[in-house]
Each structure stands twice: as C-alpha cells, then as structure tokens.
Design an enzyme around this catalytic site. Structure first.
Site, PDB file in Angstrom:
ATOM      1  CG  HIS A  54      -2.153  -0.850   1.056  1.00  0.00           C
ATOM      2  ND1 HIS A  54      -2.159  -2.181   1.377  1.00  0.00           N
ATOM      3  CD2 HIS A  54      -3.402  -0.576   0.593  1.00  0.00           C
ATOM      4  CE1 HIS A  54      -3.358  -2.693   1.129  1.00  0.00           C
ATOM      5  NE2 HIS A  54      -4.125  -1.741   0.650  1.00  0.00           N
ATOM      6  N   GLY A  55       2.046   1.206   0.520  1.00  0.00           N
ATOM      7  CA  GLY A  55       2.857   2.420   0.540  1.00  0.00           C
ATOM      8  C   GLY A  55       4.220   2.207   1.147  1.00  0.00           C
TER       9      GLY A  55
END
Length: 469
Positions: free
Chosen positions: A325-326
């Site tokens: 996700h990041g």
C-alpha cells in the site's frame, strides 16, 4: 482524468461508448477492441503522458514472458519455472524502483549514517495495480490456466480503463472470454440501467460522503493534541472516508464496465459488518485478498506445513500487503496489526471458541478503526496523537481553539451521518444487485438523484485515495 470530473462524465465516457458500439454495429469487432485499448491508453495518458512509455514497456515485457510460458518456447533449455521467476522478479524490481527506492535509501541513511541522495521519483499512476494484474497473468499462464497470443487483446486486458487506476485486480481468464463474447458487442439496456445506477451510487459515495468525511478527518491528522471527541471523530471520519472513497470508485468502475457488458469482480461486501478479522478480509478489497491468498500465502506454503508455519505465512502475507500500500513503516505496521489479528482469530477458532455475532462485529470494527489510524498517519508520532486522544478521558469535549473545525455539529452533518448509516447497514451491495436488479422507474429516480447530487458536488473535485497506493 477522474471519474468524478466533467470531462469524463460528459465527454470521454459518452464518446468511448458511442464509438465502441458503432464499430460493433458494423461488425468491426477487432476494431472495437482496438478502440477500447486506444481509449484506455488515452485515459491513462491524460494524467501524465510521460508514464505511457513505462506502461507500454511493462505490457510488452509481460506479454513476451507470457507468450514464452504459454508456448513453452524455452522449456527444453531452461524450463518454464526460471522464466516465470525472471518475469516476476523484473515486475517486482520495476515496482520496487519507482515505489520503494527512496524508502530504502532513507532507511539505509538512518541505519548507517550515510548521506545518499534521494531519487525523488514520481510514482507512475496505478503501478501497483497493473503490476499485480500482470504478475497474476504470468502465474496463471505458467499453471496452464491462461494464455494470450493477441497483443491488442492483452493491452486491453491490462489497460481497460474502468479498473486501470485503482482496481479491482483482474484475472486474465475471467476477463478475456467476456471481451470475446458476442453478447459484449451488442447494446444491453439492462446492463446500461444497472451500470448507470452503480455509477451514480459510486459518484454519490465519493463526492457527497467520502469528501465530506475528509473535511473532518484531515484536520485531526494534522493536530498536535486532540480531545476524546475530536480523536474519535477523526478516526471514525477516516474509517468511513476510506471505505466510501474506495468502494465509490469500485462501484463506478463496475458500473462503467457494465455499460460495455463487462462484469468486473466484486471488491467489497459490506466489510464493516464483518464479525471477525477473517471475515473482514473476505469482504474488504476482495480482489487484493484473493491475490495475496493465491499468489503469496499459498506460495509460501499456506496451512500445509503445520500451525506455526501457517501463522508465520499469515504474518508475512499481511506485512507485505501493508508494504504494497505504501513505502512507509506505518503501512508495514498496519499490515503487522492485521497479521496479528488473523493469527489470534485463527487460534481462537482452533480452540473451538465462538463469539456472539454482535460482540464480534463491535470488536472487529474497533480493531479496524484503530488500525486505520496507522494506515492514514504520515508518521508514528501523528498516529499516537490520535490514539492518545481516543483514550483522553480528561478532555472529552471540543476545544475552543477549533483544531477540528469541521466536526459534525449541524443538521447537514447529521444528514451525512444518516446517509452513511444507510449505506453501511441497510443498502444492498452489488453482489445482490447482480441477481435481483431489474430496471424500473424507482431505480431511475434513485440514479437521477444521486447523479444530480454528485454533479453539483464536482466543484470540490478530489482524487481517489487509492490512487496514492
């Protein structure tokens, strides 16, 4: 180009739709597929045409590797497995370079006291989604479950514009038969009615609900101190902002695809009704859950090598899911929390214990809310400000300084809360509509109201949250 923009709603979508079915009307089916592929590449290039060569390079590479796997061209000399490993490695290196290079450099500098310069790379839009989609294609081809010898068809599979930027994550074997179907070439008024309704609902979710919750959530995550009320308002606002933002995009994507007689896989199934963390991950971002299960958890051994290995595989899968996700330790920790939650949940079940559904729903929801704080926060310090506020029993009201000035205090805000409750707890999801939906004047009025409300809200256009991931 955003789904929630005037140029998309009033220009791009009608033109793409009209030309596609016009070409099919004259039996130019190959041209219609080519048109959708070109239109999808144009849609992607609208954001930043500099990203187009990266996208096309990724497509050419994966199509080549997939063709080698399908035909077994290198089987006699290398075997298919090394080709698959090479293909996956290149995809992960491509994703890692653009998404995680600065993250790695920052951590190396912190650990070893070096002063390596950051690359400051701009993350290509949708890279996480189209990379995972193509990795799944390579694995499926290796397993003999998919094959694609038509380059234009493959371009369309990867770039089909409804799913391109933020999913759902697609499987080749579930999409190409639909594109090749004769039914996909003919206008289907039921699908159009259903698609417009889903698009209208998604637009309303994003523009009216999610963007309103953003006005309450964003100030809270910038604060240095929060009272009990402010902290819970901040955490709950982001909880609902994220859900309505992402599920709104998904509804719009499903609706747009239906206009072209294409059914994308469902991505949400009322996740905040989940009665356990296991149940939550069966309902939230379902195509990502499917990918992590089929291509990571099972590849690690799944539950085939004993309980300890099973729990370890769960944790590895969720931590890597968080990192997907990041590029931040807060995302990794969010994945760790959900990994721990799944481990506890499975252990609880192995003891034969059960929890009342209502208590299970409350406990699961509170766990998810707390975990979302780390998902949203830009640092652990920022997350701790919100978490400390959530147990700040000494100060329970609103501060006069107005750290979170947009907290729900008026009738308009209460209206949004009521609509939110309706969507979360009462409204049917798309899974049910697929079977029971029938065009009617009632649904036409509902779609019209949502469309009108959404269009009037386009003056505060904002990107979808999952564009960042």
């Amino acid at each position: 180009m955003l789904f929630n923009s005037y140029e998309f709603i009033f220009l791009y979508l009608p033109v793409t739709f009209a030309i596609y079915f016009l070409l099919n009307r004259f039996r130019l089916t190959k041209a219609s597929i080519g048109w959708l592929a070109v239109a999808s590449l144009f849609f992607y290039s609208w954001w930043n045409i500099a990203n187009l060569p990266l996208m096309l390079g990724s497509i050419v590479f994966n199509y080549t590797i997939g063709t080698l796997l399908a035909k077994g061209t290198l089987a006699r000399s290398l075997g298919n497995k090394p080709v698959l490993v090479f293909g996956i490695a290149v995809n992960l290196a491509f994703l890692g370079y653009y998404k995680y290079a600065d993250f790695m450099i920052t951590n190396v500098n912190a650990l070893f006291g070096t002063e390596l310069g950051l690359l400051h790379l701009v993350l290509p839009l949708g890279i996480s989604f189209f990379t995972f989609t193509q990795i799944a294609y390579l694995v499926d081809t290796y397993r003999g479950e998919s094959k694609e010898y038509n380059f234009i068809n493959y371009i369309l599979f990867v770039t089909f514009f409804p799913h391109l930027i933020a999913g759902p994550i697609l499987h080749h074997k579930e999409m190409m038969p639909q594109f090749d179907s004769v039914r996909a070439k003919l206008i289907n008024w039921r699908n159009i009615a259903h698609g417009l309704l889903l698009f209208a609902i998604g637009l309303f979710k994003k523009v009216i609900i999610a963007d309103t919750f953003a006005m309450w959530a964003n100030p809270g995550f910038k604060a240095t101190y929060l009272t009990l009320t402010e902290a819970w308002a901040t955490a709950l606002s982001y909880t609902f902002q994220l859900y309505f933002d992402f599920s709104g995009y998904t509804d719009m994507a499903l609706g747009i695809a239906l206009l072209f007689n294409i059914k994308l896989p469902q991505n949400f199934d009322s996740p905040y009704k989940a009665t356990s963390i296991i149940d939550f991950w069966r309902r939230w971002h379902m195509t990502l859950s499917r990918f992590l299960r089929d291509y990571l958890y099972i590849a690690l051994g799944g539950n085939r090598k004993g309980k300890v290995r099973r729990y370890l595989n769960l944790m590895i899968t969720m931590v890597l899911g968080g990192l997907w996700h990041g590029a931040a330790w807060t995302f990794v920790f969010w994945g760790f929390l959900h990994g721990a939650g799944l481990m506890v949940n499975h252990f609880w079940r192995s003891l034969g214990l059960r929890m009342h559904w209502l208590l299970g729903r409350i406990v699961t929801f509170l766990f998810v809310v707390v975990a979302w704080v780390f998902f949203r926060a830009e640092s652990f310090g920022q997350a701790l400000v919100v978490l400390k506020g959530m147990v700040n029993w000494q100060h329970t009201g609103l501060l006069t300084a107005g750290i979170t000035p947009a907290l729900p205090q008026g009738r308009i805000e209460l209206f949004y809360l009521a609509v939110t409750y309706l969507f979360v707890n009462v409204w049917k999801n798309s899974l049910e509509w697929d079977k029971s939906f029938k065009p009617s004047l009632k649904w036409a009025l509902v779609a019209s109201l949502f469309i009108v409300a959404g269009i009037f809200g386009l003056n505060r256009v904002s990107e979808f949250l999952y564009f960042q991931f």
